[in-house]
Design a protein around this motif. Structure first.
Motif, PDB file in Angstrom:
ATOM      1  N   SER A   8       0.597  -1.186   0.359  1.00 21.14           N
ATOM      2  CA  SER A   8       0.160  -0.225   0.151  1.00 21.14           C
ATOM      3  C   SER A   8       1.018   0.757   0.358  1.00 21.14           C
ATOM      4  CB  SER A   8      -0.980   0.122   1.514  1.00 21.14           C
ATOM      5  OG  SER A   8      -1.249   1.165   1.617  1.00 21.14           O
ATOM      6  N   LYS A  65       1.849   8.057   1.454  1.00 15.52           N
ATOM      7  CA  LYS A  65       1.064   9.390   1.076  1.00 15.52           C
ATOM      8  C   LYS A  65       1.135   9.958   2.149  1.00 15.52           C
ATOM      9  CE  LYS A  65      -2.943   6.274   1.931  1.00 15.52           C
ATOM     10  NZ  LYS A  65      -4.284   5.870   1.159  1.00 15.52           N
ATOM     11  N   ILE A  86      -0.128  -2.997  -6.016  1.00 15.56           N
ATOM     12  CA  ILE A  86      -0.359  -2.927  -4.538  1.00 15.56           C
ATOM     13  C   ILE A  86       0.330  -4.648  -4.902  1.00 15.56           C
ATOM     14  CG2 ILE A  86      -1.303  -1.571  -3.270  1.00 15.56           C
ATOM     15  CD1 ILE A  86      -3.565  -3.111  -2.716  1.00 15.56           C
ATOM     16  N   GLU A 122      -2.197 -12.851  -0.397  1.00 17.56           N
ATOM     17  CA  GLU A 122      -3.387 -13.246   0.198  1.00 17.56           C
ATOM     18  C   GLU A 122      -3.732 -14.186   0.287  1.00 17.56           C
ATOM     19  OE1 GLU A 122      -5.666 -11.435   1.091  1.00 17.56           O
ATOM     20  OE2 GLU A 122      -5.075  -9.446  -0.055  1.00 17.56           O
ATOM     21  N   ARG A 177     -12.449 -12.658  -5.509  1.00 19.13           N
ATOM     22  CA  ARG A 177     -12.488 -10.825  -4.895  1.00 19.13           C
ATOM     23  C   ARG A 177     -10.840 -10.019  -4.979  1.00 19.13           C
ATOM     24  NH1 ARG A 177     -14.534  -9.417   0.415  1.00 19.13           N
ATOM     25  NH2 ARG A 177     -14.863 -11.032   1.534  1.00 19.13           N
ATOM     26  N   TYR A 187      -1.649   3.080  12.614  1.00 17.33           N
ATOM     27  CA  TYR A 187      -1.257   4.750  11.472  1.00 17.33           C
ATOM     28  C   TYR A 187      -3.218   5.754  11.217  1.00 17.33           C
ATOM     29  CZ  TYR A 187      -3.468   1.956   7.768  1.00 17.33           C
ATOM     30  OH  TYR A 187      -4.005   1.535   7.214  1.00 17.33           O
ATOM     31  N   VAL A 206     -13.898   0.374   0.093  1.00 13.28           N
ATOM     32  CA  VAL A 206     -12.671   1.038   0.610  1.00 13.28           C
ATOM     33  C   VAL A 206     -12.577   0.991   2.089  1.00 13.28           C
ATOM     34  CG1 VAL A 206     -12.715   3.914   0.850  1.00 13.28           C
ATOM     35  CG2 VAL A 206     -13.188   3.281  -1.077  1.00 13.28           C
ATOM     36  N   GLY A 235     -10.498   3.440   4.828  1.00 17.90           N
ATOM     37  CA  GLY A 235      -9.510   4.864   5.070  1.00 17.90           C
ATOM     38  C   GLY A 235      -9.290   5.168   6.605  1.00 17.90           C
ATOM     39  N   ARG A 279      -5.703  10.180  10.161  1.00 16.28           N
ATOM     40  CA  ARG A 279      -4.627   9.231  10.849  1.00 16.28           C
ATOM     41  C   ARG A 279      -3.922  10.223  11.718  1.00 16.28           C
ATOM     42  NH1 ARG A 279      -6.025   6.015   6.755  1.00 16.28           N
ATOM     43  NH2 ARG A 279      -5.555   7.113   4.129  1.00 16.28           N
ATOM     44  N   GLY A 314      -7.569  10.051   5.098  1.00 15.73           N
ATOM     45  CA  GLY A 314      -7.608   9.480   3.605  1.00 15.73           C
ATOM     46  C   GLY A 314      -8.103   7.593   3.316  1.00 15.73           C
ATOM     47  N   TRP A 315      -7.759   7.605   2.060  1.00 15.87           N
ATOM     48  CA  TRP A 315      -8.497   6.309   2.187  1.00 15.87           C
ATOM     49  C   TRP A 315      -7.668   5.463   0.735  1.00 15.87           C
ATOM     50  CZ3 TRP A 315      -9.879   7.017  -3.219  1.00 15.87           C
ATOM     51  CH2 TRP A 315     -11.175   8.111  -2.799  1.00 15.87           C
ATOM     52  N   GLY A 316      -7.882   4.534   0.929  1.00 17.33           N
ATOM     53  CA  GLY A 316      -7.331   3.047  -0.201  1.00 17.33           C
ATOM     54  C   GLY A 316      -8.714   2.554  -1.043  1.00 17.33           C
ATOM     55  N   LEU A 317      -8.615   2.754  -2.389  1.00 17.68           N
ATOM     56  CA  LEU A 317     -10.118   2.043  -2.776  1.00 17.68           C
ATOM     57  C   LEU A 317      -9.088   1.051  -3.877  1.00 17.68           C
ATOM     58  CD1 LEU A 317     -12.778   1.672  -4.170  1.00 17.68           C
ATOM     59  CD2 LEU A 317     -11.948   4.175  -5.483  1.00 17.68           C
TER      60      LEU A 317
HETATM   61  P1  AMO Z   1      -6.722  -1.581   2.921  1.00 18.94           P
HETATM   62  O1  AMO Z   1      -5.582  -3.170   3.336  1.00 18.94           O
HETATM   63  O2  AMO Z   1      -8.368  -2.772   3.133  1.00 18.94           O
HETATM   64  O3  AMO Z   1      -6.512  -0.641   3.415  1.00 18.94           O
HETATM   65  O4  AMO Z   1      -7.446  -2.086   0.797  1.00 18.94           O
HETATM   66  C1  AMO Z   1      -8.040  -0.779   0.170  1.00 18.94           C
HETATM   67  C2  AMO Z   1      -8.779  -1.526  -0.423  1.00 18.94           C
HETATM   68  O5  AMO Z   1      -7.984  -2.000  -1.561  1.00 18.94           O
HETATM   69  C3  AMO Z   1      -8.501  -3.230  -1.953  1.00 18.94           C
HETATM   70  N1  AMO Z   1      -7.818  -4.507  -2.134  1.00 18.94           N
HETATM   71  C4  AMO Z   1      -7.534  -5.494  -2.970  1.00 18.94           C
HETATM   72  N2  AMO Z   1      -8.509  -5.517  -4.247  1.00 18.94           N
HETATM   73  C5  AMO Z   1      -7.891  -6.886  -4.097  1.00 18.94           C
HETATM   74  N3  AMO Z   1      -7.371  -8.068  -4.342  1.00 18.94           N
HETATM   75  C6  AMO Z   1      -6.761  -8.184  -3.405  1.00 18.94           C
HETATM   76  N4  AMO Z   1      -5.926  -8.394  -2.365  1.00 18.94           N
HETATM   77  C7  AMO Z   1      -7.071  -6.413  -2.209  1.00 18.94           C
HETATM   78  N5  AMO Z   1      -6.267  -5.658  -0.657  1.00 18.94           N
HETATM   79  C8  AMO Z   1      -7.208  -5.089  -0.768  1.00 18.94           C
HETATM   80  C9  AMO Z   1      -9.851  -3.788  -1.448  1.00 18.94           C
HETATM   81  C10 AMO Z   1      -9.659  -2.091  -0.067  1.00 18.94           C
HETATM   82  O6  AMO Z   1     -10.433  -2.064  -0.169  1.00 18.94           O
HETATM   83  N6  AMO Z   1      -3.708   1.802   3.357  1.00 18.94           N
HETATM   84  C11 AMO Z   1      -5.053   1.896   3.466  1.00 18.94           C
HETATM   85  C12 AMO Z   1      -5.776   2.368   2.985  1.00 18.94           C
HETATM   86  C13 AMO Z   1      -6.273   3.852   3.355  1.00 18.94           C
HETATM   87  O7  AMO Z   1      -6.029   3.347   4.993  1.00 18.94           O
HETATM   88  O8  AMO Z   1      -5.376   4.320   3.392  1.00 18.94           O
HETATM   89  C14 AMO Z   1      -5.542   0.433   3.061  1.00 18.94           C
HETATM   90  O9  AMO Z   1      -4.457  -0.268   2.659  1.00 18.94           O
HETATM   91  O10 AMO Z   1     -10.803  -2.874  -2.673  1.00 18.94           O
END
Ligand code: AMO
Ligand code: ATP
Length: 434
Positions: A187, A192, A209, A213, A219, A335, A359, A361, A364, A401-404
């Motif tokens: 990530s 960021k 990223i 897993e 998914r 964080y 997502v 988020g 922080r 912030g957030w990650g999508l």
């Molecule tokens: P997180 O680990 O929940 O948060 O990841 C954010 C989003 O990324 C997608 N995702 C994936 N999609 C497909 N395959 C995967 N193995 C996979 N792992 C994650 C999901 C998930 O909701 N750093 C934090 C974000 C933040 O707080 O800004 C983070 O990585 O849609």
């Protein structure tokens, strides 16, 4: 080929050269049709056996399906042709002959297994409905970038070879970096965050990223595309507003610019841009609602993460995109900031599609002492993260912030069953090539 015309632009009266793939050859006896396909669509090439040059007709009749050809000729109006026009050819040039045996049928008449399709993505992507997914994916990324620019965020690129993980120790891919242990980036989280303390203040990144897993699911990917956002002077509620705005912008872009693709996927009738504010449920409300559905054998208690079954039950119950807020601090990463008035409660949030999480988020922890203490609580060595923590001593503003997950956005928007459908060359436990 500077003089090439796309088939969709070939108008009656034009003399054109079109180029593309032989979709099919239909021989009706005295007359035959070669259907040529390119990025823009298909066009009929008429071959009249007694009227045209014998070699020309023979070339057109003999060429194997999926060969690459260029055709020069005159465009005529022809009501019986599928697109209302056809080309009367003067010449046909076979640029690349295809084998007569193909591993899958790009005309889509014969269905193929997903694994066969992924092994032969080039041929698979000659199918209109498969191509449509990736045209839409590109439109989503374009709309998302536009939305971020509208929010005055700057696009950044952070390293993908890193020294430390951030999202929990078990999901890293280790690599060797000039004799040192290194990892593929899980990530852009810490980078960021470092940028909100820089002069850039508000940033976004669209990038890969990597996650080792455990599970092989429809998914999860081992290489995914993360759409990340981080802003100085935002709290978690403002970050949620931005998240909702960006996700809606992606839907709006697709609704506006991908009519044809949606039609090809059979979604033109049912496609809807999410309207109204996404409901915001607290974690506590969320687990109560899951328990009330009666879908789980064992009731959830405070501190439990939501299992796949729990997410599904809640998604069905809510029936639209929604946020889950105020998660227990103990199940959110170091964080994420806790609420000032309740240390057990974090500002962490997830944004959910009824089918799955899209997502994560939160606000922080920007206070140096609290941050370092958080590392210790999670059993992480703050010394290893010194490159990150030390910047919190030099003026790090409050931020959120957030990650999508990019593929999850594509998958849920288009109702795809498997996340692999949303990636050109997916990486999973079994698949390292192509
Ligand atoms: P997180 O680990 O929940 O948060 O990841 C954010 C989003 O990324 C997608 N995702 C994936 N999609 C497909 N395959 C995967 N193995 C996979 N792992 C994650 C999901 C998930 O909701 N750093 C934090 C974000 C933040 O707080 O800004 C983070 O990585 O849609
Ligand atoms: P022509 O139509 O030039 O006299 P033909 O006599 O060799 O050709 P037909 O028997 O008339 O062949 O046509 C065979 C089939 O192809 C018919 O169903 C006809 O409607 C169709 N057809 C003929 N020309 C075209 C065309 N240009 N585009 C689409 N379909 C066509």
């Amino acid at each position: 080929m500077q003089n090439r015309t796309y088939t969709a632009d070939a108008a009656p009266g034009d003399s054109v050269t079109v180029a593309g793939w032989v979709h099919e050859v239909r021989d009706l006896g005295g007359i035959a049709f070669l259907i040529l396909r390119d990025k823009s669509g298909k066009i009929q090439i008429k071959l009249e056996k007694d009227e045209m040059d014998e070699d020309l007709v023979e070339t057109g009749l003999d060429v194997a399906r999926e060969s690459v050809v260029s055709v020069t000729g005159d465009v005529k109006e022809e009501p019986r042709a599928p697109t209302g026009v056809e080309i009367v050819p003067e010449s046909i040039d076979v640029m690349a002959e295809a084998d007569t045996q193909l591993p899958l049928d790009p005309s889509g008449k014969v269905d193929a297994e997903l694994s066969t399709r992924l092994d032969n993505r080039t041929l698979d992507l000659r199918k209109d409905e498969v191509k449509a997914i990736f045209e839409i994916r590109a439109e989503i990324l374009r709309s998302v970038r536009d939305a971020f620019r509208g929010l005055n965020a700057t696009e950044i690129n952070t390293p993908k070879i890193v020294a430390t993980g951030t999202e929990g120790g078990t999901e890293l891919f280790p690599i060797t970096y000039f004799g040192k242990e290194a990892f593929m980036n899980q990530s852009p989280q810490l980078f960021k965050q470092l940028m909100v303390g820089s002069g850039l203040e508000r940033v976004f990144e669209v990038g890969p990223i990597f996650r080792a897993e455990e599970h092989n699911t429809p998914r999860h990917l081992n290489e995914a595309t993360s759409i990340d956002f981080e802003s100085a002077f935002y709290d978690h509620t403002e970050a949620m507003d931005a998240c909702e705005h960006v996700v809606k912008a992606a839907y709006e872009g697709v609704a506006e610019n991908c009519e044809r693709e949606l039609e090809l996927l059979g979604l033109d009738e049912e496609f809807e841009v999410p309207e109204g504010e996404f409901p915001r449920l607290s974690y506590e409300e969320a687990i109560e609602r899951v328990n009330a559905t009666g879908a789980l054998d064992v009731q959830l208690v405070w501190g439990d993460d939501l299992s796949t079954e729990a997410e599904r039950a809640l998604g069905e119950d809510v029936g639209e995109h929604y946020f889950i807020t105020d998660w227990p601090s103990e199940i959110k990463p170091f964080y994420i900031k806790d609420h000032d008035d309740d240390e057990q409660l974090s500002t962490g949030f997830d944004m959910m599609h009824p089918r799955m999480e899209l997502v994560s988020g939160g606000q922080r922890e920007h206070r140096y002492d609290h941050l370092v203490a958080g590392f210790e609580q999670q059993g992480l060595d703050p010394d290893q993260f010194e490159y990150y923590t030390k910047m919190f001593k030099y003026g790090m503003p409050p931020h959120a912030g957030w990650g999508l997950g990019g593929e999850r956005l594509v998958m849920t928007m288009l109702g795809l069953d498997n996340i692999r459908e949303a990636v050109l060359f997916p990486r999973d436990r079994q698949r390292l090539s192509p």
